[in-house]
Scaffold this active site. Structure first.
Site, short mmCIF file in Angstrom:
data_model
loop_
_atom_site.label_atom_id
_atom_site.label_comp_id
_atom_site.label_asym_id
_atom_site.label_seq_id
_atom_site.Cartn_x
_atom_site.Cartn_y
_atom_site.Cartn_z
N TRP A 1 8.95 -2.85 -3.18
CA TRP A 1 8.12 -1.64 -3.11
C TRP A 1 8.96 -0.41 -2.78
O TRP A 1 8.81 0.65 -3.38
CB TRP A 1 7.01 -1.85 -2.11
N GLY B 1 -2.67 2.32 -1.92
CA GLY B 1 -3.50 2.24 -3.11
C GLY B 1 -3.15 1.03 -3.95
O GLY B 1 -2.31 0.20 -3.58
N THR C 1 -1.24 -0.87 -6.21
CA THR C 1 0.10 -0.74 -6.77
C THR C 1 0.82 -2.08 -6.81
O THR C 1 0.87 -2.79 -5.80
CB THR C 1 0.95 0.23 -5.93
N ALA D 1 4.71 -3.20 -7.47
CA ALA D 1 6.01 -2.53 -7.49
C ALA D 1 6.62 -2.50 -8.89
O ALA D 1 7.14 -1.48 -9.33
CB ALA D 1 6.96 -3.22 -6.51
N LYS E 1 -7.22 -5.81 2.98
CA LYS E 1 -7.28 -6.39 1.63
C LYS E 1 -6.24 -7.49 1.44
O LYS E 1 -6.43 -8.41 0.62
CB LYS E 1 -7.14 -5.29 0.57
N THR F 1 -5.45 -6.51 -5.83
CA THR F 1 -4.74 -7.56 -5.11
C THR F 1 -5.45 -8.90 -5.17
O THR F 1 -4.82 -9.95 -5.05
CB THR F 1 -4.55 -7.14 -3.64
N ASN G 1 0.09 -11.99 -1.80
CA ASN G 1 -0.97 -12.57 -0.98
C ASN G 1 -1.88 -13.48 -1.81
O ASN G 1 -2.22 -14.59 -1.39
CB ASN G 1 -1.77 -11.45 -0.31
N GLU H 1 2.47 -9.87 3.65
CA GLU H 1 1.92 -9.19 4.81
C GLU H 1 0.63 -9.81 5.32
O GLU H 1 0.36 -9.82 6.53
CB GLU H 1 1.66 -7.71 4.48
#
Length: 329
Positions: free
Chosen positions: A12, A134, A136, A138, A189, A246, A254, A279
């Site tokens: 990222w 937002g 995204t 990478a 999220k 996501t 994730n 994360e």
């Protein structure tokens, strides 16, 4: 503003370096790994974290965090659980007034602090805070595919200036004043994406995933309401937009972790194969504890935490969610 510093040269951070360079900025990218610095400066590629993408030759990498923060604005892309020690190292070199733009997504374990609180506690008044968040991936940002994000900052003038400084043909920041809401959406999220991945890994169908996304959004909204977020933020790019992306794609670390869990693999084995941080694994416990503190019902996040961190049986947890009492939507 003409120079952008970036702390954290994972996928990222590297993608954001490309976005900032396309917007006409001089970019200095700080990496923890010397081999990443060598690869970027010599070959214009981050072979460890973003292989196969040719980087702008104007992007310069360094291991020196003090050098990276001598910029007009600094993007903070270190993983959420490492942000405090990273900023402590950067603090002696930070120029007063230089904006700190949080690009990581998470809640600090133990303290249950949002990352904006971590920045304020470590850098004090020296750094005006903004949040970039937002939907995204990478690799898509790095390859200049159309992307829209939220850039939140209490100071509207600064926020608009940062939007202008980072925008380019295919990278569009939209201003928001809601620093808190932009962070909550991005953090929670990740936990919900693990749940959706489990549904996919267990082949429980698209209906189930859609239900989890919708009820997960309700969990984000309940927590946001109690903590003072703007409901419009949670329905925007850094809330619903990020959640939708996501929870539906294997590109998400994730979601893909959840898929592997649903297929019966152990968390230890999955994480052992990865060089990048997932994360949601770290955020699940923090979100669950934060929900308890704020007395907010977040059963999906609690279920993910139980599976990841408390050794709970996955099938029993799923059955528990499916047999919860019926309620009003």
């Amino acid at each position: 503003m003409h120079t952008i510093g970036i702390i954290g040269a994972g996928a990222w951070g590297t993608a954001l370096a490309m976005a900032a360079a396309r917007a006409g900025n001089a970019v200095i990218l700080q990496a923890h790994e010397a081999e990443v610095v060598q690869s970027i400066n010599a070959n214009h590629e981050n072979t460890l974290f973003l292989p196969g993408v040719s980087l702008d030759p104007a992007i310069r990498a360094t291991v020196d965090i003090g050098e990276a923060v001598q910029a007009d604005a600094v993007l903070l892309v270190a993983p959420a659980q490492f942000l405090r020690p990273v900023l402590s190292a950067a603090q002696p070199h930070w120029k007063p007034g230089t904006p700190a733009i949080i690009c990581a997504k998470g809640i600090e374990q133990g303290s249950l602090k949002l990352l904006s609180d971590v920045v304020e506690e470590t850098l004090g008044d020296a750094a005006p805070v903004a949040v970039l968040s937002g939907p995204t991936f990478a690799i898509e940002v790095a390859r200049e595919m159309p992307t829209a994000v939220t850039l939140a900052c209490v100071d509207e003038g600064l926020g608009q200036a940062l939007c202008t400084r980072l925008s380019s043909r295919c990278f569009r920041p939209y201003y928001s004043y809601d620093v808190l809401g932009a962070q909550l959406g991005g953090a929670v999220k990740n936990v919900l994406a693990i749940a959706c991945g489990i549904v996919d890994g267990k082949k429980m169908g698209d209906n189930g995933r859609a239900a989890l996304i919708t009820r997960g959004l309700a969990e984000i909204a309940r927590l946001g309401l109690v903590m003072g977020a703007d409901e419009h933020t949670l329905m925007g790019l850094s809330g619903l937009g990020d959640l939708t992306l996501t929870c539906n794609a294997m590109q998400s670390r994730n979601f893909s972790l959840g898929v592997a869990l649903g297929q019966g693999r152990s968390l230890e084995d999955i994480l052992g194969e990865r060089s990048s941080v997932t994360e949601g694994v770290h955020t699940a416990a923090a979100v669950t504890e934060l929900a308890r503190r704020e007395q907010v019902d977040m059963p999906i996040c609690q279920a993910v935490d139980a599976v990841l961190n408390l050794g709970a049986d996955l099938d029993a947890i799923i059955q528990g969610l499916l047999t919860r009492p019926l309620n009003v939507e």
